[in-house]
Design an enzyme around this catalytic site. Structure first.
Site, PDB file in Angstrom:
ATOM      1  CE  LYS A  52       2.821  -0.170   0.400  1.00 62.96           C
ATOM      2  NZ  LYS A  52       1.367  -0.305   0.145  1.00 62.96           N
ATOM      3  CD  GLN A  96      -1.334   2.247  -0.614  1.00 66.12           C
ATOM      4  OE1 GLN A  96      -0.303   1.675  -0.927  1.00 66.12           O
ATOM      5  NE2 GLN A  96      -1.842   2.159   0.596  1.00 66.12           N
ATOM      6  CG  ASP A 119      -0.832  -5.296  -1.535  1.00 65.01           C
ATOM      7  OD1 ASP A 119       0.156  -5.270  -0.774  1.00 65.01           O
ATOM      8  OD2 ASP A 119      -1.385  -4.272  -1.989  1.00 65.01           O
TER       9      ASP A 119
END
Ligand code: ADP
Length: 293
Positions: A52, A96, A119
């Protein structure tokens, strides 16, 4: 049978984003900046987050990686999230997953400012998505929509069977495919571990979206001739012949299913690469204040 080339589609989307960033720079605007919080040293998580951050650099974004050991306290994490929420330089950030067991994941996700929640995991964004309002969509479902759209796959009135009901993929996917937009407008069946006779359902499907993490679960006998098959599974299975010692296997028995399909995603190179592209796209939307506008 047409292969849905996620790698190529992801590259195209990233080029579009890079062109946008170049234009923002040329106009003297603020370059989008993504931050990522990573806890611990799990191989998969480290790889995902590293990819990412590298992707941010490729498209010209700023990026910040914040790492903690496994024993970080929930309070420390919450304090960092509060700091990122209030940092004007950071347009969007992600935590994450999975987090260690001593940390309450729901509490952490709820602490993220929904406007920076690229997200799309905050309940506010989930709720806005369900209500059909402007929201950050979770990256994997958003990537699948992009694949369907860019390959101009007909979805209206089709029967879409989603296998798996996770908060990250299956559940949001089932909602998005039922919405009155393109791609969508489907009749949706959501299957999960308590579904009786999974094959009965998948055999009715014009579109199958498999997101369960069981290699080869979807076999040729379970798929109708001409179906569109989207495979979200990426399970690491041991493979001595590979340098990494493993290879990725999807939820679909690709070799036997592919000949029956009109369209199918490979693993790897299908849905996976799009997830990163859509995270970047969400960050760009955050920087442009496009969501909730
Ligand atoms: P992901 O994050 O890729 O969606 P998860 O492991 O979080 O994966 O979720 C797996 C989902 O798959 C769960 O919702 C579970 O109910 C579903 N599932 C697991 N086994 C089966 C099965 N044999 N048939 C149908 N669904 C299953």
């Amino acid at each position: 049978m047409t292969l849905l080339d996620g790698k190529k589609t992801s590259e195209t989307i990233q080029q579009e984003i890079a062109a946008d960033v170049a234009e923002i720079k040329a106009n003297g605007g603020k370059v989008p900046h993504l931050a990522a919080i990573l806890v611990g040293n799990d191989g998969g998580s480290v790889t995902y987050v590293t990819n990412k951050v590298l992707a941010c650099e490729r498209v010209g974004f700023g990026s910040t990686l914040i790492r903690y050991e496994d024993d970080v306290t929930e309070d420390e994490l919450l304090a960092k999230i509060e700091e990122l929420n209030n940092d004007d330089e950071i347009d969007g950030f992600i935590v994450q997953l999975p987090l260690p067991k001593h940390i309450n994941t729901d509490k952490v996700l709820e602490a993220v400012d929904p406007k920076k929640d690229v997200d799309g995991f905050h309940p506010t964004n989930v709720g806005r998505m369900v209500a059909g309002l402007s929201a950050y969509l979770p990256a994997t479902p958003a990537g699948i929509l992009q694949l369907l759209a860019r390959y101009e796959i007909e979805t209206k009135g089709k029967h879409c069977v989603v296998v798996g009901r996770s908060n990250i993929v299956g559940s949001p996917m089932s909602i998005l495919m039922s919405k009155p937009n393109y791609p969508g407008n489907c009749t949706v069946t959501l299957c999960h571990r308590n579904t009786v006779n999974l094959a009965y359902h998948t055999l009715q499907a014009d579109i199958i979206i498999a997101a369960v993490g069981i290699p080869g679960l979807i076999t040729a006998e379970m798929v109708k001739e001409g179906a569109v098959v989207i495979d979200v599974g990426t399970t690491r299975v041991a493979d001595e012949t590979r340098k990494a010692g493993y290879r990725l296997r999807g939820d679909v028995d690709f070799d036997n299913v592919a000949p029956k399909c009109s369209f199918i995603t490979p693993v790897p190179g299908g849905v996976g690469p799009l997830t990163i592209a859509m995270l970047l796209k969400n960050t760009l939307r955050a920087a442009k204040r496009e969501v909730y506008a």
